[in-house]
Write an enzyme that holds these catalytic residues in place. Sequence first.
Site, PDB file in Angstrom:
ATOM      1  N   GLY A 205       0.774  -1.229   0.000  1.00  0.00           N
ATOM      2  CA  GLY A 205       0.000   0.000   0.000  1.00  0.00           C
ATOM      3  C   GLY A 205       0.805   1.279   0.000  1.00  0.00           C
ATOM      4  CG  HIS A 206       3.661   1.761   2.294  1.00  0.00           C
ATOM      5  ND1 HIS A 206       4.529   1.305   3.265  1.00  0.00           N
ATOM      6  CD2 HIS A 206       2.433   1.759   2.867  1.00  0.00           C
ATOM      7  CE1 HIS A 206       3.856   1.043   4.378  1.00  0.00           C
ATOM      8  NE2 HIS A 206       2.580   1.314   4.155  1.00  0.00           N
ATOM      9  CG  MET A 207       0.909   2.435  -4.759  1.00  0.00           C
ATOM     10  SD  MET A 207       0.231   1.276  -3.551  1.00  0.00           S
ATOM     11  CE  MET A 207      -1.477   1.201  -4.092  1.00  0.00           C
TER      12      MET A 207
END
Length: 524
Positions: free
Chosen positions: A443-445
């Site tokens: 989820g850290h794109m």
Amino acid sequence: MSKLLRFDYVVVGGGSAGAVLAARLSEDPSKSVLLLEAGSAFRPSEAPQSVRDASNLAPDPELMWDDNAERPPNAPFELRARVLGGGSSINATNFSRAFPSDFARWTARGLAGWSYEVVLPYYKKMETDNHGDPSLHGHSGPVRVRRVDYSEMTPSHAAFIETAKALGFPEIDDLNGPEKFGAGRLPMNNENGTRLSTALTYLTDEVWRRDNLTIRGQTIVDTVRFEQRRATGVQLVGGEEIDAETVILAAGTIGSGALLLRSGVGPAADLAGLGIPVVADLPVGQHYMEQPASLVLHATTPGKLGATEPAVSVILVARSGGRQDGPPDLHVLPTLMAGVVGPSEKGRAISINVAVPRPEDDSRGRLTLASRDPRIPPNIEFGLLRNPKDLEKLSDCVELARRIAATKPFSDHFNEEISPGPKVRSREEIRSFLREYVQTYIGHMTSSAPMGPDDDPRAVVDENGKVRRVDGLYAGDASIMPDVPSVATNPTVILMAEIVADRVKAARANNGQARVRTEAISTP
């Protein structure tokens, strides 16, 4: 084909950023705001239980984009929420701020208006956090932040802290304060078991009742519409057109990047290959970035493990290569898991998540369209471990996690290692394992449309979030980060939305002339 009335602002995407943008822009009753969310939209009192439940770390598939259906075995993958509140509605509620060094890196590349001194008041504006130094925290913001009290911490997490201290790491009282190196309790945006997403904290019942705000769910935007080089609105799947004075993209790194490409904003050669007319030749998707990660997994039994909630509450932030100074670049985060895992007949496991939250600048991937159809996920080349230094850092992190796992009192809470497992012992074996099984820090794109100054060849948007070479179009989510910060990204996504909202307002107040706000704002 139907057409809605014209709006002053259309915000595309109701996630962590979009909810903030819609709430802040609609504070001016003279401006009409439309928020479009591809997934379900709901008032706080009607939020699904899976969204409210902070202990639920297994997102409901109905609330997710199906981006991984064609993923090969062991390949990296991403989770992308399709629900009001976006990632903040499904995440583990880690509310860690980016480091001052992250913003110093951005400004060193010539990005104006993003120094730590400028952004700190916005961090304070968005939170209510009465822990630590009161001058560093906000006390009346929409997001309430807490740390798990020692009395409610699970035995294994308490043991993790004690083990880290025994190995020489300092205990951090406030991970959002000046101390950054060591082990401590995570700042978390949950309260009484409720995940405090932007859907609940920014889009309150009072905000929903604003006459000038319309929130529309189950609505997929196909393209941004242009007349020459000015954005004039959006077109939805199905052909419906909506007019807007200003369009603001907040569909996330993947969604906003793909929407720009479908709309003709992107690399000319890539667009030509799909028959998309070029509006602006910009490097959209060319500098995609993520944090490489893996895990060290141990089997255990209910008797050894003890309590399993909260599943996440503590972290160790450390330095690679034995460095004694400088910003930490390793994360070791124990997560409690239920369910049958590997050879564990008792169905319990401790997952020690390991990650390199600050990869090297050239460990970047690429986002491209697989189709002009917005329902088909784009292609992602992750770029994980592209720089060999990141492989060494992640290997350091695995070795550190194993060192902690072998030390009492933490080691008392589990049995054998399942992954990487007993066959992976030497440094080279660890490297080989990571090359094959590296994953993302889910989820850290970031950085599909990064900010930058005029002379930055990577820049898609300027320091205000305005898309270059066109008018009337902004982006205000993780897509515009110049690179990935040294932490979980969600709090900084909220921060960026707060800042972009102010700068969009300032641009409109100045008859469309963008203005960088470089002075500190005042906060209550």
